[in-house]
Design a protein around this motif. Structure first.
Motif, short mmCIF file in Angstrom:
data_model
loop_
_atom_site.label_atom_id
_atom_site.label_comp_id
_atom_site.label_asym_id
_atom_site.label_seq_id
_atom_site.Cartn_x
_atom_site.Cartn_y
_atom_site.Cartn_z
N MET A 1 0.85 -1.20 0.00
CA MET A 1 0.00 0.00 0.00
C MET A 1 0.88 1.24 0.00
SD MET A 1 -2.91 1.12 2.77
CE MET A 1 -3.76 2.68 2.61
N LEU A 2 0.53 2.21 -0.82
CA LEU A 2 1.29 3.45 -0.88
C LEU A 2 0.97 4.33 0.33
CD1 LEU A 2 0.80 4.35 -4.65
CD2 LEU A 2 2.77 3.25 -3.59
N ARG A 3 2.02 4.75 1.05
CA ARG A 3 1.83 5.61 2.21
C ARG A 3 2.47 6.97 1.91
NH1 ARG A 3 4.61 5.91 7.38
NH2 ARG A 3 5.76 4.00 6.89
N LEU A 4 1.64 8.00 1.83
CA LEU A 4 2.10 9.32 1.44
C LEU A 4 2.85 10.01 2.57
CD1 LEU A 4 2.06 11.64 -0.67
CD2 LEU A 4 -0.05 12.44 0.42
N GLN A 5 4.02 10.54 2.24
CA GLN A 5 4.75 11.42 3.14
C GLN A 5 4.70 12.82 2.56
OE1 GLN A 5 8.59 9.18 3.09
NE2 GLN A 5 8.45 9.36 5.30
N GLN A 6 4.64 13.83 3.42
CA GLN A 6 4.63 15.20 2.94
C GLN A 6 5.32 16.10 3.95
OE1 GLN A 6 0.54 16.76 2.95
NE2 GLN A 6 -0.09 14.87 3.95
N GLN A 7 5.83 17.19 3.46
CA GLN A 7 6.59 18.09 4.32
C GLN A 7 6.60 19.50 3.73
OE1 GLN A 7 10.58 17.00 6.17
NE2 GLN A 7 11.24 18.38 4.54
N VAL A 8 6.38 20.47 4.59
CA VAL A 8 6.48 21.88 4.21
C VAL A 8 7.49 22.54 5.13
CG1 VAL A 8 5.28 24.08 4.01
CG2 VAL A 8 4.11 21.96 3.38
N LEU A 9 8.50 23.16 4.54
CA LEU A 9 9.50 23.92 5.31
C LEU A 9 9.40 25.39 4.90
CD1 LEU A 9 12.71 21.68 5.16
CD2 LEU A 9 11.20 22.03 7.11
N ILE A 10 9.27 26.26 5.89
CA ILE A 10 9.23 27.70 5.64
C ILE A 10 10.38 28.34 6.40
CG2 ILE A 10 7.92 29.84 5.92
CD1 ILE A 10 5.37 28.16 5.70
N GLU A 11 11.24 29.02 5.66
CA GLU A 11 12.42 29.68 6.24
C GLU A 11 12.20 31.18 6.26
OE1 GLU A 11 17.16 30.36 5.22
OE2 GLU A 11 16.05 28.71 4.27
N GLN A 12 12.24 31.74 7.46
CA GLN A 12 12.06 33.19 7.58
C GLN A 12 13.20 33.93 6.90
OE1 GLN A 12 11.79 33.86 11.83
NE2 GLN A 12 9.56 33.68 11.81
N VAL A 13 12.87 35.04 6.26
CA VAL A 13 13.86 35.90 5.61
C VAL A 13 13.94 37.20 6.40
CG1 VAL A 13 14.43 37.22 3.54
CG2 VAL A 13 13.52 34.89 3.34
N PRO A 14 15.14 37.59 6.88
CA PRO A 14 15.27 38.82 7.67
C PRO A 14 14.79 40.05 6.90
CG PRO A 14 17.28 37.51 7.77
CD PRO A 14 16.42 36.90 6.71
N THR A 15 14.26 41.02 7.63
CA THR A 15 13.86 42.30 7.06
C THR A 15 14.60 43.41 7.77
OG1 THR A 15 12.01 42.58 8.62
CG2 THR A 15 11.56 41.36 6.58
N TYR A 82 6.33 6.56 1.00
CA TYR A 82 7.35 6.02 1.89
C TYR A 82 8.14 4.91 1.18
CZ TYR A 82 9.52 3.88 5.95
OH TYR A 82 10.43 3.37 6.83
N PRO A 83 9.51 4.96 1.26
CA PRO A 83 10.34 5.87 2.03
C PRO A 83 10.85 7.08 1.22
CG PRO A 83 11.70 4.09 1.24
CD PRO A 83 10.31 3.86 0.69
N ASN A 84 10.27 7.35 0.07
CA ASN A 84 10.75 8.44 -0.79
C ASN A 84 10.10 9.77 -0.40
OD1 ASN A 84 12.23 6.58 -2.42
ND2 ASN A 84 10.34 6.07 -3.51
N LEU A 85 10.92 10.77 -0.25
CA LEU A 85 10.44 12.13 -0.01
C LEU A 85 11.24 13.06 -0.91
CD1 LEU A 85 8.50 13.85 1.75
CD2 LEU A 85 10.42 14.22 3.31
N LYS A 86 10.59 13.62 -1.92
CA LYS A 86 11.28 14.42 -2.92
C LYS A 86 10.80 15.86 -2.89
CE LYS A 86 11.80 10.51 -6.10
NZ LYS A 86 11.50 9.98 -7.46
N THR A 87 11.73 16.78 -3.10
CA THR A 87 11.37 18.18 -3.21
C THR A 87 10.64 18.40 -4.53
OG1 THR A 87 13.26 18.90 -1.88
CG2 THR A 87 12.22 20.55 -3.29
N ILE A 88 9.43 18.94 -4.45
CA ILE A 88 8.62 19.16 -5.63
C ILE A 88 8.58 20.64 -6.02
CG2 ILE A 88 6.28 18.91 -6.60
CD1 ILE A 88 5.89 16.50 -4.86
#
Length: 334
Positions: A1-15, A82-88
């Motif tokens: 069975m395909l098990r979806l992994q997902q991830q969101v990374l947000i990096e603050q940018v200085p002002t 799983y176990p693949n997690l690729k930047t899209i």
């Protein structure tokens, strides 16, 4: 069975007002993400829908002067089975929609390119690569490379207080010169490059979930090709071949004769008018493809219809409802 992994990374940018903004926000799950990419547009875009009432250390993440997430922050979207997690998708937040749920509008590296204003330029008979050197001369914060893969000469161009994005759009609209980002490289020239393309096979009975595809015979397809000859004095001459009410395609030629252009657009018409599949189809999140890649369509039931197609656009989505790709075909290549 395909098990979806997902991830969101947000990096603050200085002002200027918050020079110490340096947090990296990590979301292991998300409500929904929609990503759109096509060589017809300069910019790849993404829309990220966050869970309702999302907070961090008892702070609202998007409201107030010290909001955790702001326009201009960097964002990276990843997914896979799983176990693949690729930047899209990688890019910047272009807008924070403060409705409930929170929606982040995002653009790829082209977002920064659109912020850069170009000094006035007026040139005649300038090669595209030399024009771009002038256009990017004052882009001091550039963190990507540029590959110009066309040797065309622009007979005449004038730029007045425009952004680099507007210049690239002008090259696309008026001269048929495409620009897009791939793997942190800005490609300028053709709509796609065979040396960059990867090939993936999609079997109807296994991985194609939904289909808007039509299998048509060549004689049933209507295509119109408009060719534009751009002469050395910047005048233009246009001719068309194919069906008057057909699906319109455009071809640009720099220099040469009208007879050269006729041969070029007739060849293009032959390539665009084929027996095979037209339209789009929906598949799983893997194998992941991008515009400019090749999709091999095959079927146990109809093996005689097997063919290789250039991908025009990909709409990727993932979230609580799983992961999908809607793939639009441009034309058959084999």
């Amino acid at each position: 069975m395909l098990r979806l992994q997902q991830q969101v990374l947000i990096e603050q940018v200085p002002t200027d007002s918050e020079p110490e903004r340096n947090k990296v926000l990590y979301f292991p799950a998300i409500q929904n993400v929609d990503i759109n990419e096509t060589f017809d547009d300069l910019t790849n875009t993404a829309t990220v829908t966050l869970p309702r009432n999302l907070k961090f250390e008892d702070r609202n993440i998007y409201e107030g002067a010290d909001a955790l997430i702001k326009r201009g922050d960097k964002i990276k979207l990843s997914a896979g089975y799983y176990p693949n997690l690729k930047t899209i998708f990688e890019g910047y937040i272009s807008k924070v929609d403060n409705n409930v749920p929170i929606v982040l509008k995002c653009e790829d590296e082209m977002w920064k390119v659109k912020q850069q204003i170009v000094k006035n330029i007026s040139e005649t008979n300038i090669k595209v690569i030399n024009l771009l050197r002038k256009v990017f001369a004052d882009f001091t914060d550039r963190k990507f490379s540029i590959k110009v893969k066309v040797s065309a000469t622009i007979s005449s161009i004038r730029i007045n207080e425009a952004s680099i994005g507007q210049v690239l759009k002008k090259l696309r609209d008026e001269f048929g010169i495409y620009s897009f980002f791939k793997n942190n490289i800005l490609y300028v020239g053709l709509a796609y490059y065979p040396d960059l393309a990867k090939e993936e096979t999609f079997l109807f009975e296994k991985v194609i979930i939904d289909s808007e595809l039509q299998y048509l015979k060549k004689e049933d397809v209507k295509i119109k090709v408009k060719g534009t000859l751009i002469k050395e004095d910047n005048t233009r001459e246009e001719i068309s071949v194919g069906d008057a009410d057909g699906d319109l395609r455009s071809v640009f030629q720099y220099g040469g004769t009208i007879e050269d252009l006729k041969r070029t657009i007739n060849t293009f018409l032959e390539q665009a008018n084929y027996t095979g599949y037209y339209g789009s189809f929906t598949t799983f999140l893997e194998p992941k493809v991008s515009h400019g890649d090749y999709a091999v369509l095959n079927s146990y039931k109809y093996p005689e219809r097997k063919g290789t197609y250039l991908i025009k656009s990909v709409a990727t989505s993932f979230g609580v409802n799983g992961g999908r790709q809607e793939i639009e075909l441009e034309r058959r290549i084999a």
